[in-house]
Enzyme design. Structure first.
Site, PDB file in Angstrom:
ATOM      1  N   GLU A   1      19.580  -8.563  -1.083  1.00 48.86           N
ATOM      2  CA  GLU A   1      20.563  -8.755  -2.136  1.00 48.86           C
ATOM      3  C   GLU A   1      20.414 -10.132  -2.779  1.00 48.86           C
ATOM      4  O   GLU A   1      20.567 -10.288  -3.993  1.00 48.86           O
ATOM      5  CB  GLU A   1      21.981  -8.569  -1.568  1.00 48.86           C
ATOM      6  CG  GLU A   1      23.063  -8.565  -2.635  1.00 48.86           C
ATOM      7  CD  GLU A   1      24.385  -7.979  -2.142  1.00 48.86           C
ATOM      8  OE1 GLU A   1      24.387  -7.246  -1.129  1.00 48.86           O
ATOM      9  OE2 GLU A   1      25.414  -8.255  -2.789  1.00 48.86           O
TER      10      GLU A   1
ATOM     11  N   GLU B   1      17.413  -9.941  -5.028  1.00 49.49           N
ATOM     12  CA  GLU B   1      17.793  -9.197  -6.236  1.00 49.49           C
ATOM     13  C   GLU B   1      18.587 -10.104  -7.171  1.00 49.49           C
ATOM     14  O   GLU B   1      18.331 -10.159  -8.379  1.00 49.49           O
ATOM     15  CB  GLU B   1      18.635  -7.976  -5.838  1.00 49.49           C
ATOM     16  CG  GLU B   1      19.154  -7.157  -7.018  1.00 49.49           C
ATOM     17  CD  GLU B   1      20.112  -6.035  -6.585  1.00 49.49           C
ATOM     18  OE1 GLU B   1      20.448  -5.943  -5.387  1.00 49.49           O
ATOM     19  OE2 GLU B   1      20.524  -5.261  -7.478  1.00 49.49           O
TER      20      GLU B   1
ATOM     21  N   SER C   1      24.843  -4.421  -7.032  1.00 46.07           N
ATOM     22  CA  SER C   1      23.592  -4.590  -6.298  1.00 46.07           C
ATOM     23  C   SER C   1      23.120  -3.209  -5.854  1.00 46.07           C
ATOM     24  O   SER C   1      23.927  -2.370  -5.452  1.00 46.07           O
ATOM     25  CB  SER C   1      23.829  -5.480  -5.079  1.00 46.07           C
ATOM     26  OG  SER C   1      22.791  -5.289  -4.151  1.00 46.07           O
TER      27      SER C   1
ATOM     28  N   GLU D   1      31.198   6.854   3.671  1.00 45.14           N
ATOM     29  CA  GLU D   1      29.891   6.406   3.226  1.00 45.14           C
ATOM     30  C   GLU D   1      28.778   7.150   3.976  1.00 45.14           C
ATOM     31  O   GLU D   1      27.810   7.615   3.363  1.00 45.14           O
ATOM     32  CB  GLU D   1      29.741   4.898   3.470  1.00 45.14           C
ATOM     33  CG  GLU D   1      28.375   4.354   3.066  1.00 45.14           C
ATOM     34  CD  GLU D   1      28.258   2.852   3.322  1.00 45.14           C
ATOM     35  OE1 GLU D   1      27.930   2.122   2.385  1.00 45.14           O
ATOM     36  OE2 GLU D   1      28.495   2.402   4.455  1.00 45.14           O
TER      37      GLU D   1
ATOM     38  N   GLU E   1      23.393  10.584  -0.647  1.00 46.20           N
ATOM     39  CA  GLU E   1      22.280   9.633  -0.784  1.00 46.20           C
ATOM     40  C   GLU E   1      21.757   9.194   0.573  1.00 46.20           C
ATOM     41  O   GLU E   1      20.640   8.703   0.671  1.00 46.20           O
ATOM     42  CB  GLU E   1      22.718   8.368  -1.531  1.00 46.20           C
ATOM     43  CG  GLU E   1      23.144   8.559  -2.971  1.00 46.20           C
ATOM     44  CD  GLU E   1      24.610   8.927  -3.089  1.00 46.20           C
ATOM     45  OE1 GLU E   1      25.261   9.200  -2.052  1.00 46.20           O
ATOM     46  OE2 GLU E   1      25.122   8.964  -4.224  1.00 46.20           O
TER      47      GLU E   1
ATOM     48  N   CYS F   1      36.683  -7.168   5.904  1.00 42.64           N
ATOM     49  CA  CYS F   1      36.597  -6.109   6.921  1.00 42.64           C
ATOM     50  C   CYS F   1      37.376  -6.429   8.188  1.00 42.64           C
ATOM     51  O   CYS F   1      37.690  -5.530   8.961  1.00 42.64           O
ATOM     52  CB  CYS F   1      35.145  -5.844   7.275  1.00 42.64           C
ATOM     53  SG  CYS F   1      34.132  -5.456   5.841  1.00 42.64           S
TER      54      CYS F   1
HETATM   55  S1  SF4 Z   1      36.540  -4.186   3.065  1.00 44.16           S
HETATM   56 FE1  SF4 Z   1      35.291  -3.650   4.839  1.00 44.16          FE
HETATM   57  S2  SF4 Z   1      36.671  -2.508   6.175  1.00 44.16           S
HETATM   58 FE2  SF4 Z   1      37.619  -2.517   4.138  1.00 44.16          FE
HETATM   59  S3  SF4 Z   1      36.922  -0.627   3.142  1.00 44.16           S
HETATM   60 FE3  SF4 Z   1      35.480  -2.252   2.562  1.00 44.16          FE
HETATM   61  S4  SF4 Z   1      33.848  -2.137   4.084  1.00 44.16           S
HETATM   62 FE4  SF4 Z   1      35.586  -1.011   4.915  1.00 44.16          FE
END
Ligand code: SF4
Ligand code: SF4
Ligand code: FES
Lengths: 669, 175
Positions: A280, A283, A320, A362, A367, A504
Site C-alpha cells: 500500500e 502504491e 487502495s 469480507e 473476489e 479495530c
Molecule cells: S474498523 Fe476494524 S473491526 Fe471495525 S469493521 Fe473495520 S476492520 Fe472491522
C-alpha cells in the site's frame, strides 16, 4: 473565576464542571445510576426511564435529559424510585422472550445484570407475543427480534456513528419494532456488517454470528490441517474475557490455547499487515510521484469498503487496491502453506481470529475465492475464541505462553499498531519516509497521527515533499471526508478510514467493554506491544523480504498483484424489485431498465427516464417496450446506466438509448 | 348507487407525478410526511419501490422512510381493493354494536385482521377510530360515502349490491 457551582446529590455537594446532564454528574459522584438507552457517544433519547432522579421542587425526572443547574437538590435512591425502576425493568422483561441460558449475550447482557441489581424477582406482566422469526441472513450478525427492548441504541449507532441507517423503528404501539427497510432481512439491505449495533445492544437482540461449530468440525477431522491467523487487536482484548486486567497482552497464551484446542499452526495477521504496508505504501508513493489518483483511501476495513461501494462508487478508484491483511494472509496461505505443512491443498483450513464482524462478510466475498474455495474458510471473533477456550475447559490465565509459528508469525511493531485508528497511517509513514529520503529514517513514532478524535489531520514534510493525511473512524466521519473528496476540496494525500470507534480495538467482535476507558487501555497496550518488539518498520521484517524472493517477486509486481490486490465495484444497497413504468407485465416486450439508484440519479437518470417515456409514447411503442426504473445496476461509476435487453449501456444519453432501442426494435420485428 | 369513476392513470403518469411531488417539496427530508401523503394520493397506497425511490431522491435511509410510513395508520403499504369499506369503531359506534357488523363483513368476504383485502382486489375491510358521524352510529364508509345506522344485515346486502354491480359491469364489457 468565581466560586465553583455545585448541586446536592443525596445530601452531598457535587461540583458542576462541564457535565452536560445530571446523569454524568451523578456518575461522577460515584453513583452508578442504571441506564439502558444512554451512551455518551450518542444523542440522548430518554426512553428507558431507568435513570430517574427525584429533584426537589420538580419531582421525578430522567437524569440523562436534564441539564444540571446550580443549587439543585436531588435524590437518586428513594423507595419510590426503586419501585419505579423495578416496575420498568419488569415491563421490559415482559416484552422479552427470556431464553437467557441459550443466549449468546448471556454473560454480557445488561438487561439481565440490571434485573439482578434492581432485585427484580418476578415478572407480573405477560406480553401477548407471537414469536418473530430469527433473521440469520447476514454473514456478520444474527437478529432476534424477540429479545429487543426497543431502547433504540442500535438505531442511533447505525445512524449517528456510521451514517448508514440500515435499521430503524417501524410500526407503532404494541407492534413497534426495530427493522431493516421494508421489513427485509439484514443481509438484503445496506448494512455494512460493522456490528456496532450489536456492540451497543444491551440484550441479545443483535449479536455477532458464531462460526465455532464449523471450526470445531474441522478440528475434529484428522485429515485437516487447521491454521489460525490472529489479528493485532485480539491480543489486547481477549484477556478481558478471563478477568485479566484490561488490555493485558495475551499473544503467547492465545497461541498456547489454540494449540491445546487442536490448531496445527498459529500465525499472525500482523505479518500480512507488514506486507500491506509495503504494497500500500508503494502504491501510494507511485500515485504521488506519477500524478496518480489521490487522495488514496485505505482499504483494510471491509465495512468501509462496502460503504464506499454503496455510497461513493465514483471514488472507488481512490481506494487502495490492496487486499486487507486478513485476505492477503488467505491468498498467501493457499499459495505457500500446503508445502510448508506438507498437506494437500484441499485439506488446509484457514481460520481467522478477528476483533471484527465485518471480516466474516469480507471472507465470503466472491473476489476472495478461487475455484469455489474461500481463501479464508472461517472467521471467528475474539468473543468466539473466548467461548472456544471456555468450552475446551482451559484455564486461560495459567497457560504457559508459546510462540507463533514461522514464517507468518514474524511481525514488526508496524503490523501491530494496525489495530488502532491512526496505526495504518503511522505504519505507512514509517515505510514511506524512508523511501522518499532514500536513507533509513531515525524516526519511528509519528505522534501527529495518534489520538482519539474521529476526524484528525496531520501533515509532514519529508525532503521537501509534503504528505497530508486524514484519519477518520466512524463512517459518519468518513462521509464528511468523502464528500470533500467528491467536491474536489479535500486537501489530503492519504485518508485512513476505520469503521469502528478508535479502530479495530473496538471492533464488534471484541469482548463487551465494561467501562469507559477500555478503548484507551487497549490502544495504549497496542502501542506498548510495538515498543516491546525488536523491529518497528515493515520493511525491516526479514521474513517479508524472503516472502518476496521466494513467492511474490517484485513489490507491486505481477504475482504480487494477483495475490495481494483486488478490485471493487458499485453495489446496490437494497435487494428490491424494479418499478414498472409501462402497463401490463412486460411479457414479450423489449425490457428497458433505467437505473434510478443514487449514483445514476445524481447524474440525471430521472431526466433520461422522463425523456424515454416521452419517446415511447410519441412513437406509440407502448406495446413493444417495457420500461422500468431499477435501483442500482451496480455499474454506478459509469452511470447513468440503462439496460436494454441484455445490453448494459454506461454513461447513457437519450441518443444512445434511442439508437440501441431502435436497433433492438428492428431485430425484434 | 352513485360511483365516482376515476380515469385510470398510467404507471408512467404516476411516476412523473411522484417526481413532481418530490421537486415541489424541494427534495427536503423534512417534508417526508407531506410527500408520502401526496404519493399515496397518487397510488392509493405506498408501493415499496416508490418508497425506495423517494428515499433515494431525498438521500435518506429507506429504513427511515419505512418507519414513518408504518407509524401512521393513515399510510397503507399494501394495495387496497377497489372498494375500501371502513367500519367505524369509535366509542359511539362501538357501544352501538359495531363489532358484529365487522364480523359480518369479514365472514362475508372471507377476510380477517391479517387479510384485509380480497384476492380479487375488489374489497378491503378496515376499522377506523371515528368518522365524526357519531349521531348516525354505527357507520360504514365505502370509498368516502357514508352509510349510516348500519346492522350486520344491511352491511351484507351493501356488499352484495356492490358485487352485483361489478358483475354487471364486467358482463357489460364482455358483451
Ligand atoms: S474498523 Fe476494524 S473491526 Fe471495525 S469493521 Fe473495520 S476492520 Fe472491522
Ligand atoms: S452492523 Fe453496522 S451498518 Fe449494519 S445495522 Fe449494525 S450498525 Fe448498522
Ligand atoms: S446507481 Fe448503481 S448503477 Fe446506477
Amino acid at each position: 473565576m468565581g466560586k465553583q457551582d455545585t448541586l446536592r446529590i443525596d445530601g452531598r455537594d457535587v461540583a458542576i464542571d462541564a457535565e452536560r446532564n445530571l446523569l454524568e454528574l451523578v456518575r461522577k459522584a460515584g453513583i452508578e445510576l442504571p441506564t439502558f438507552c444512554y451512551h455518551s457517544d450518542l444523542s440522548i433519547y430518554g426512553a428507558c426511564r431507568l435513570c430517574l432522579v427525584d429533584i426537589e421542587g420538580r419531582g421525578i425526572q430522567s437524569a440523562c435529559s436534564t441539564p444540571p443547574e446550580p443549587g439543585m437538590r436531588l435524590r437518586t435512591n428513594t423507595g419510590e424510585l426503586r419501585e419505579i425502576r423495578r416496575t420498568t425493568l419488569e415491563l421490559l422483561l415482559a416484552n422479552h422472550d427470556g431464553s437467557c441460558p441459550t443466549c449468546i449475550k448471556s454473560a454480557d447482557c445488561k438487561l439481565q445484570a440490571l434485573a439482578r441489581r434492581m432485585g427484580v424477582d418476578k415478572v407480573r406482566f405477560k406480553a401477548p407475543t407471537r414469536p418473530a422469526p430469527l433473521d440469520e441472513s447476514s454473514p456478520a450478525l444474527v437478529r432476534d427480534p424477540n429479545k429487543c427492548v426497543l431502547c433504540g441504541d442500535c438505531v442511533r449507532v447505525c445512524n449517528e456513528i456510521q451514517g448508514v441507517g440500515a435499521i430503524d423503528f417501524a410500526y407503532r404501539g404494541s407492534q413497534a419494532a426495530v427493522v431493516p427497510a421494508f421489513g427485509k432481512q439484514l443481509g438484503d439491505v445496506e448494512c455494512v456488517n460493522c456490528g456496532q449495533c450489536a456492540a451497543f445492544c444491551p440484550t441479545g437482540a443483535l449479536a455477532p454470528r458464531s462460526e465455532t461449530a464449523a471450526i470445531w468440525q474441522a478440528l475434529d477431522d484428522p485429515r485437516k490441517k487447521v491454521v489460525a491467523q490472529i489479528a493485532p487487536a485480539v491480543r489486547v482484548a481477549l484477556g478481558e474475557a478471563f478477568d485479566q486486567p484490561a488490555a493485558s497482552q495475551t499473544t503467547g497464551r492465545i497461541v498456547a490455547a489454540l494449540k491445546a484446542i487442536g490448531f496445527d499452526a498459529v500465525y499472525d495477521t500482523s505479518f500480512t499487515a507488514d506486507l500491506t504496508v509495503i504494497e500500500e505504501g508503494t502504491e501510494f508513493l507511485q500515485r504521488k510521484v506519477n500524478g496518480g489518483i489521490l487522495p488514496q483511501f485505505t482499504s483494510c476495513c471491509p465495512a468501509w469498503v462496502k460503504y464506499a461501494e454503496q455510497y461513493y462508487p465514483d471514488l472507488l478508484p481512490n481506494l487502495s487496491t490492496c487486499k486487507s491483511p486478513q485476505q492477503m494472509f488467505g491468498s498467501l496461505a493457499r499459495q505457500v502453506l500446503p508445502r510448508i505443512l506438507d498437506t494437500a491443498p484441499e485439506d488446509l483450513v484457514v481460520v481467522s481470529i478477528m476483533p471484527c464482524t465485518a471480516k466474516k462478510y469480507e471472507a465470503q466475498r466472491s473476489e476472495f475465492s478461487q475455484d469455489g474455495r474461500r481463501d479464508v474458510d472461517a472467521v471467528m471473533t475474539t468473543q468466539e475464541l473466548a467461548r472456544m477456550i471456555q468450552e475446551a475447559g482451559l484455564d486461560f490465565s495459567s497457560l504457559e505462553p508459546e510462540s507463533l509459528d514461522m514464517p507468518f508469525g514474524f511481525h514488526t511493531g508496524a503490523g501491530v499498531i494496525f489495530g488502532n485508528s491512526g496505526g495504518v497511517s503511522e505504519a505507512v509513514l514509517r515505510f514511506a519516509v524512508e523511501k522518499i529520503t532514500g536513507k533509513p529514517a531515525g524516526q519511528v513514532d509519528f505522534h501527529e497521527v495518534r489520538g482519539e478524535g474521529g476526524l484528525r489531520e496531520a501533515s509532514l514534510t519529508v525532503d521537501g515533499t509534503e504528505v497530508r493525511i486524514a484519519i477518520v473512524h466512524g463512517l459518519a466521519n468518513a462521509k464528511l471526508v468523502a464528500d470533500q473528496v467528491r467536491a474536489g476540496t479535500a486537501p489530503y494525500d492519504l485518508i485512513e478510514v476505520m469503521t469502528c470507534p478508535g479502530g479495530c480495538i473496538s471492533g464488534a467482535g471484541q469482548p463487551v467493554a465494561h467501562n469507559g476507558h477500555t478503548r484507551q487501555d487497549r490502544a495504549r497496550s497496542l502501542y506498548e506491544a510495538d515498543k516491546s518488539l525488536p523491529l518497528h518498520r515493515s520493511q525491516d521484517n526479514p521474513f517479508i523480504d524472503r516472502c518476496y524472493q521466494e513467492h511474490l517477486g517484485a513489490v507491486g509486481g505481477t504475482v504480487a498483484h494477483r495475490l495481494l490486490h483486488t478490485h471493487y465495484h458499485g453495489r446496490k444497497r437494497l435487494e428490491s424489485e424494479a418499478l414498472p413504468l409501462s402497463e401490463g407485465n412486460g411479457d414479450g416486450k423489449i425490457q428497458v431498465k433505467v437505473c434510478a439508484g443514487t449514483a445514476c440519479f445524481l447524474r440525471g437518470s430521472q431526466k433520461l427516464l422522463h425523456a424515454l417515456l416521452g419517446y415511447v409514447e410519441e412513437h406509440s411503442l407502448q406495446n413493444m417496450v417495457d420500461v422500468r426504473a431499477n435501483f442500482c445496476s451496480e455499474q454506478c461509476a459509469a452511470g447513468p446506466t440503462v439496460i436494454i435487453g441484455d445490453k448494459v449501456l454506461q454513461h447513457c444519453t437519450l441518443e444512445r438509448v434511442r439508437d440501441v432501442l431502435d436497433a433492438e426494435l428492428a431485430n425484434h420485428q | 348507487m352513485q360511483m365516482t369513476h376515476v380515469e385510470p392513470r398510467t404507471r408512467s403518469d404516476q411516476f412523473e407525478a411522484v417526481c413532481a411531488i418530490i421537486e415541489r417539496h424541494g427534495r427536503q427530508p423534512a417534508k417526508l410526511i407531506p410527500i408520502l401523503q401526496a404519493v399515496q394520493d397518487e397510488y392509493t397506497y405506498l408501493p415499496e419501490e416508490v418508497l425506495n425511490f423517494v428515499a433515494t431522491a431525498l438521500a435518506i435511509p429507506p429504513a427511515r422512510v419505512f418507519g414513518v410510513a408504518t407509524f401512521y395508520t393513515y399510510f397503507a403499504l399494501e394495495p387496497k381493493g377497489k372498494y375500501v369499506v371502513r367500519l367505524c369503531d369509535g366509542t359511539a359506534c362501538h357501544v352501538k354494536d359495531s363489532i358484529p357488523i365487522l364480523e359480518a363483513l369479514r365472514s362475508r368476504l372471507n377476510l380477517s385482521e391479517e387479510h384485509k383485502t380480497t384476492p380479487d382486489m375488489l374489497f378491503t375491510v378496515e376499522t377506523v377510530a371515528c368518522l365524526g358521524a357519531c349521531g348516525l352510529a354505527p357507520v360504514v364508509m365505502v370509498n368516502g360515502e357514508v352509510h349510516s345506522l348500519m346492522t350486520p344485515e344491511k352491511a351484507e346486502s351493501l356488499i352484495e349490491d356492490l358485487k352485483q354491480a361489478e358483475a354487471a359491469a364486467v358482463a357489460g364489457e364482455e358483451g
